[in-house]
Scaffold this motif. Structure first.
Motif, PDB file in Angstrom:
ATOM      1  N   ALA A   8       0.304  83.331  87.720  1.00  0.00           N
ATOM      2  CA  ALA A   8       1.086  83.170  87.064  1.00  0.00           C
ATOM      3  C   ALA A   8       2.044  84.606  86.633  1.00  0.00           C
ATOM      4  O   ALA A   8       2.965  84.511  86.411  1.00  0.00           O
ATOM      5  N   LEU A   9       1.486  85.521  86.550  1.00  0.00           N
ATOM      6  CA  LEU A   9       1.863  87.211  86.458  1.00  0.00           C
ATOM      7  C   LEU A   9       2.304  86.920  87.013  1.00  0.00           C
ATOM      8  O   LEU A   9       3.980  87.447  86.946  1.00  0.00           O
ATOM      9  N   PHE A  10       2.515  86.740  88.637  1.00  0.00           N
ATOM     10  CA  PHE A  10       4.470  87.148  89.642  1.00  0.00           C
ATOM     11  C   PHE A  10       5.403  85.754  89.193  1.00  0.00           C
ATOM     12  O   PHE A  10       6.525  86.680  89.434  1.00  0.00           O
ATOM     13  N   SER A  11       4.823  84.373  89.457  1.00  0.00           N
ATOM     14  CA  SER A  11       6.399  83.932  89.111  1.00  0.00           C
ATOM     15  C   SER A  11       6.810  84.062  87.718  1.00  0.00           C
ATOM     16  O   SER A  11       7.914  83.970  87.768  1.00  0.00           O
ATOM     17  N   ALA A  12       5.673  84.088  86.836  1.00  0.00           N
ATOM     18  CA  ALA A  12       6.432  84.788  85.861  1.00  0.00           C
ATOM     19  C   ALA A  12       7.463  85.303  85.420  1.00  0.00           C
ATOM     20  O   ALA A  12       8.775  85.525  84.440  1.00  0.00           O
ATOM     21  N   THR A  13       7.481  86.939  85.771  1.00  0.00           N
ATOM     22  CA  THR A  13       7.593  87.786  86.718  1.00  0.00           C
ATOM     23  C   THR A  13       8.800  87.652  86.733  1.00  0.00           C
ATOM     24  O   THR A  13      10.157  88.003  86.806  1.00  0.00           O
ATOM     25  N   ILE A  14       8.547  87.055  88.060  1.00  0.00           N
ATOM     26  CA  ILE A  14       9.995  87.455  88.954  1.00  0.00           C
ATOM     27  C   ILE A  14      11.106  86.235  88.375  1.00  0.00           C
ATOM     28  O   ILE A  14      12.145  86.803  88.763  1.00  0.00           O
ATOM     29  N   ALA A  15      10.597  85.160  87.507  1.00  0.00           N
ATOM     30  CA  ALA A  15      11.886  84.765  87.626  1.00  0.00           C
ATOM     31  C   ALA A  15      12.969  85.178  86.495  1.00  0.00           C
ATOM     32  O   ALA A  15      13.849  84.949  87.708  1.00  0.00           O
ATOM     33  N   PRO A  16      12.644  85.561  85.786  1.00  0.00           N
ATOM     34  CA  PRO A  16      13.947  86.338  84.754  1.00  0.00           C
ATOM     35  C   PRO A  16      14.704  87.143  86.029  1.00  0.00           C
ATOM     36  O   PRO A  16      15.918  87.205  85.594  1.00  0.00           O
ATOM     37  N   ILE A  17      14.005  88.235  86.665  1.00  0.00           N
ATOM     38  CA  ILE A  17      14.484  88.964  87.383  1.00  0.00           C
ATOM     39  C   ILE A  17      15.638  87.796  88.455  1.00  0.00           C
ATOM     40  O   ILE A  17      16.585  89.174  88.906  1.00  0.00           O
ATOM     41  N   ALA A  18      14.790  87.490  89.178  1.00  0.00           N
ATOM     42  CA  ALA A  18      15.386  87.114  90.978  1.00  0.00           C
ATOM     43  C   ALA A  18      16.800  86.375  89.760  1.00  0.00           C
ATOM     44  O   ALA A  18      17.394  86.223  90.280  1.00  0.00           O
ATOM     45  N   LEU A  19      16.473  85.571  88.939  1.00  0.00           N
ATOM     46  CA  LEU A  19      17.897  84.981  87.909  1.00  0.00           C
ATOM     47  C   LEU A  19      19.284  86.390  88.222  1.00  0.00           C
ATOM     48  O   LEU A  19      20.187  85.913  88.267  1.00  0.00           O
ATOM     49  N   ALA A  20      18.500  87.077  88.087  1.00  0.00           N
ATOM     50  CA  ALA A  20      19.640  88.145  86.575  1.00  0.00           C
ATOM     51  C   ALA A  20      19.868  88.555  88.149  1.00  0.00           C
ATOM     52  O   ALA A  20      21.409  88.978  88.206  1.00  0.00           O
ATOM     53  N   VAL A  21      19.203  89.231  89.212  1.00  0.00           N
ATOM     54  CA  VAL A  21      19.699  89.614  90.572  1.00  0.00           C
ATOM     55  C   VAL A  21      20.974  88.889  90.985  1.00  0.00           C
ATOM     56  O   VAL A  21      21.662  89.382  92.080  1.00  0.00           O
ATOM     57  N   GLY A  22      20.437  87.506  90.806  1.00  0.00           N
ATOM     58  CA  GLY A  22      20.659  86.050  91.722  1.00  0.00           C
ATOM     59  C   GLY A  22      22.133  86.927  91.633  1.00  0.00           C
ATOM     60  O   GLY A  22      22.963  86.743  91.980  1.00  0.00           O
ATOM     61  N   TRP A  23      22.523  86.534  90.243  1.00  0.00           N
ATOM     62  CA  TRP A  23      23.939  86.382  89.765  1.00  0.00           C
ATOM     63  C   TRP A  23      25.339  87.404  89.931  1.00  0.00           C
ATOM     64  O   TRP A  23      25.930  87.194  90.103  1.00  0.00           O
ATOM     65  N   LEU A  24      24.490  88.471  89.770  1.00  0.00           N
ATOM     66  CA  LEU A  24      24.649  89.943  89.768  1.00  0.00           C
ATOM     67  C   LEU A  24      25.094  89.601  91.380  1.00  0.00           C
ATOM     68  O   LEU A  24      26.201  90.866  91.191  1.00  0.00           O
ATOM     69  N   VAL A  25      24.649  89.615  91.863  1.00  0.00           N
ATOM     70  CA  VAL A  25      25.234  90.000  93.508  1.00  0.00           C
ATOM     71  C   VAL A  25      25.941  89.234  93.879  1.00  0.00           C
ATOM     72  O   VAL A  25      26.722  89.614  94.359  1.00  0.00           O
ATOM     73  N   ALA A  26      26.065  87.841  93.419  1.00  0.00           N
ATOM     74  CA  ALA A  26      26.756  86.375  93.104  1.00  0.00           C
ATOM     75  C   ALA A  26      28.258  87.439  93.102  1.00  0.00           C
ATOM     76  O   ALA A  26      29.366  87.084  93.628  1.00  0.00           O
ATOM     77  N   GLN A  27      28.305  87.703  92.095  1.00  0.00           N
ATOM     78  CA  GLN A  27      29.192  88.650  91.353  1.00  0.00           C
ATOM     79  C   GLN A  27      30.302  89.473  91.936  1.00  0.00           C
ATOM     80  O   GLN A  27      31.342  89.427  92.301  1.00  0.00           O
ATOM     81  N   ALA A  28      29.337  89.937  92.301  1.00  0.00           N
ATOM     82  CA  ALA A  28      29.838  91.293  92.903  1.00  0.00           C
ATOM     83  C   ALA A  28      29.934  91.129  94.365  1.00  0.00           C
ATOM     84  O   ALA A  28      31.256  91.820  94.435  1.00  0.00           O
TER      85      ALA A  28
END
Length: 198
Positions: A8-28
């Motif tokens: 739960a610690l890993f999954s809850a932490t990864i979710a917002p980070i992955a989402l933000a990094v995901g859209w930033l990489v896509a936009q770049a």
């Protein structure tokens, strides 16, 4: 049995980070894309050069929500079910992708709205009235967070449905990030609370 386990610690932490990094990489990788105006869904649209990447990120985020719902046992069961449903909603909005930059899919919109609602409502359903739980899970914290997240979601939906609004993408990103980020905060708060009781 621990209230908050390591997954739960890993999954809850990864979710917002992955989402933000995901859209930033896509936009770049797509210089013509305007993130202030265009939504995350446009990055995963059928005609987007970033579709595979952004769709994979959304599936990852949905999976993280499901894992959090399963393993964050400090949250009341109705709240955990709500988070799992939000994860499934993220799968659905990814499967029913936006067909083009200028088009839309009703199934995608329904899934996106449902997911926003679920990610606003989970604190209320996770509330603990009895027991020695972290303050975000207590009534004042849970009800207050639900009100704030609901207001944020309603604001985004009002912007999204306003044809004159020219900052839909920015409004969506704010809500889409803060919802899982708050979930991560609650999971960590609950984990620290249980550590202090050992």
């Amino acid at each position: 049995m621990r209230n908050i386990s390591t997954p739960a610690l890993f999954s809850a932490t990864i979710a917002p980070i992955a989402l933000a990094v995901g859209w930033l990489v896509a936009q770049a990788s797509w210089p013509e894309f305007d993130p202030v105006v265009k939504t995350i869904s446009d990055l995963a649209a059928d005609d987007a050069p970033t579709q595979i990447w952004m769709s994979s990120v959304l599936v990852l985020v949905g999976t993280m929500h499901i894992i959090t719902g399963v393993f964050a046992r400090a949250l009341a069961l109705p709240g955990r079910i709500t988070i799992i449903l939000a994860g499934l909603g993220t799968y659905a909005l990814t499967y029913f992708s936006t067909p083009s930059q200028d088009g839309y899919s009703w199934n995608h919109r329904y899934a996106a709205i449902a997911t926003f609602i679920l990610m606003s409502a989970w604190p209320l359903f996770s509330m603990r009235v009895r027991g020695n739980y972290a303050w975000p899970l207590r009534p004042i914290g849970a009800i207050g967070a639900t009100l704030v997240l609901t207001i944020l979601s309603l604001w985004f939906l009002s912007v999204w449905t306003n044809p004159e609004a020219n900052f839909v993408g920015a409004a969506e990103r704010l809500g889409a990030f803060l919802q899982p980020a708050y979930l991560a905060f609650v999971v960590w708060a609950a984990w620290f609370r249980q550590k202090s009781r050992l």
